[in-house]
Write a protein that holds these residues in place. Structure first.
Motif, mmCIF file in Angstrom:
data_model
loop_
_atom_site.group_PDB
_atom_site.id
_atom_site.type_symbol
_atom_site.label_atom_id
_atom_site.label_comp_id
_atom_site.label_asym_id
_atom_site.label_seq_id
_atom_site.Cartn_x
_atom_site.Cartn_y
_atom_site.Cartn_z
ATOM 1 N N ALA A 70 -7.380 -14.762 0.001
ATOM 2 C CA ALA A 70 -8.400 -14.070 0.789
ATOM 3 C C ALA A 70 -9.777 -14.606 0.421
ATOM 4 N N GLU A 71 -10.556 -14.931 1.445
ATOM 5 C CA GLU A 71 -11.957 -15.296 1.274
ATOM 6 C C GLU A 71 -12.764 -14.199 1.952
ATOM 7 N N PHE A 73 -16.357 -12.449 3.159
ATOM 8 C CA PHE A 73 -17.746 -12.665 3.544
ATOM 9 C C PHE A 73 -18.259 -11.330 4.085
ATOM 10 N N GLY A 74 -18.677 -10.437 3.201
ATOM 11 C CA GLY A 74 -19.036 -9.087 3.632
ATOM 12 C C GLY A 74 -17.784 -8.403 4.156
ATOM 13 N N PRO A 75 -17.861 -7.783 5.337
ATOM 14 C CA PRO A 75 -16.665 -7.127 5.869
ATOM 15 C C PRO A 75 -15.652 -8.094 6.490
ATOM 16 N N LEU A 76 -16.058 -9.344 6.699
ATOM 17 C CA LEU A 76 -15.157 -10.353 7.267
ATOM 18 C C LEU A 76 -14.288 -10.949 6.168
ATOM 19 N N VAL A 77 -12.992 -11.049 6.421
ATOM 20 C CA VAL A 77 -12.065 -11.651 5.460
ATOM 21 C C VAL A 77 -11.231 -12.689 6.182
ATOM 22 N N ARG A 78 -11.108 -13.842 5.572
ATOM 23 C CA ARG A 78 -10.209 -14.882 6.075
ATOM 24 C C ARG A 78 -9.003 -14.921 5.146
ATOM 25 N N LEU A 79 -7.836 -14.749 5.737
ATOM 26 C CA LEU A 79 -6.588 -14.783 4.986
ATOM 27 C C LEU A 79 -5.922 -16.128 5.214
ATOM 28 N N HIS A 80 -5.603 -16.808 4.133
ATOM 29 C CA HIS A 80 -4.952 -18.110 4.205
ATOM 30 C C HIS A 80 -3.503 -17.944 3.748
ATOM 31 N N MET A 85 -4.664 -19.733 8.982
ATOM 32 C CA MET A 85 -5.809 -18.919 8.610
ATOM 33 C C MET A 85 -5.939 -17.816 9.650
ATOM 34 N N SER A 86 -6.033 -16.581 9.182
ATOM 35 C CA SER A 86 -6.205 -15.431 10.063
ATOM 36 C C SER A 86 -7.405 -14.633 9.584
ATOM 37 N N SER A 87 -8.221 -14.176 10.536
ATOM 38 C CA SER A 87 -9.414 -13.405 10.184
ATOM 39 C C SER A 87 -9.204 -11.927 10.471
ATOM 40 N N CYS A 88 -9.825 -11.119 9.625
ATOM 41 C CA CYS A 88 -9.770 -9.674 9.833
ATOM 42 C C CYS A 88 -11.097 -9.062 9.391
ATOM 43 N N LEU A 89 -11.268 -7.811 9.779
ATOM 44 C CA LEU A 89 -12.481 -7.079 9.469
ATOM 45 C C LEU A 89 -12.118 -5.869 8.624
ATOM 46 N N VAL A 90 -12.733 -5.741 7.459
ATOM 47 C CA VAL A 90 -12.478 -4.584 6.605
ATOM 48 C C VAL A 90 -13.108 -3.363 7.273
ATOM 49 N N LEU A 91 -12.275 -2.368 7.534
ATOM 50 C CA LEU A 91 -12.716 -1.142 8.194
ATOM 51 C C LEU A 91 -12.984 -0.016 7.209
#
Length: 167
Positions: A70-71, A73-80, A85-91
């Motif tokens: 997991a990388e 960037f604030g609430p944005l997370v990129r999962l490798h 690579m899939s992106s998600c938003l921490v809620l």
């Protein structure tokens, strides 16, 4: 809770994973056409176990142990996951005296559409339980084509996430 941004599922379903975890049914929540995957295990006993398991969730170590990098960037997370690579938003990120919760929703580059919650609960008797609750649909054509295989991979990943919570 954070702004919806570009989540890939309907706004009325935001944080529905927590409602599922609390015992609401998919039908009550309008999730009849979504795949629901849940996995939970007892992780141990006591405050120390609870704190450490919660730390592993919030620092993404449970993901790392499942071989997902997991990388953040604030609430944005990129999962490798391997080459994907899939992106998600921490809620939601939350720690209380009896629960640690991390919930994220999928963004357009994610292989699935939906939401996933990672929960660590401390029961009154001291039992510590780790749990993953998700609702999803396939997003990418390859996942749609290999539906049963993709679901098996998702179930395996959820078991690995919970195992990664264990101190």
């Amino acid at each position: 809770m954070t702004d919806r941004g570009h989540l890939t599922y309907p706004a009325h379903l935001q944080l529905a994973t927590l409602k599922l975890a609390a015992g609401r049914t998919p039908e009550e929540l309008g999730l009849n056409r979504w795949t629901i995957i849940e996995h939970q295990e007892v992780l141990g006993h006591g405050e120390e176990c609870f704190r450490e398991a919660g730390r592993r969730v919030l620092t993404w170590q449970a993901h790392r142990r499942a071989r997902v990098r997991a990388e953040r960037f604030g609430p944005l997370v990129r999962l490798h996951i391997g080459p994907l690579m899939s992106s998600c938003l921490v809620l939601l990120e939350e720690q209380t005296a009896t629960r640690t919760a991390l919930v994220y929703g999928t963004l357009p580059s994610h292989v699935e559409l939906g939401e996933e919650a990672f929960l660590v609960d401390l029961a009154p008797d001291g039992t510590v339980t780790g749990r993953v609750v998700a609702f999803s649909r396939h997003s990418w054509w390859l996942a749609k084509l290999g539906g049963p295989v993709a679901r098996a991979v998702q179930r395996r990943a959820n078991r690995a996430y919970v195992a990664g919570m264990r101190p």
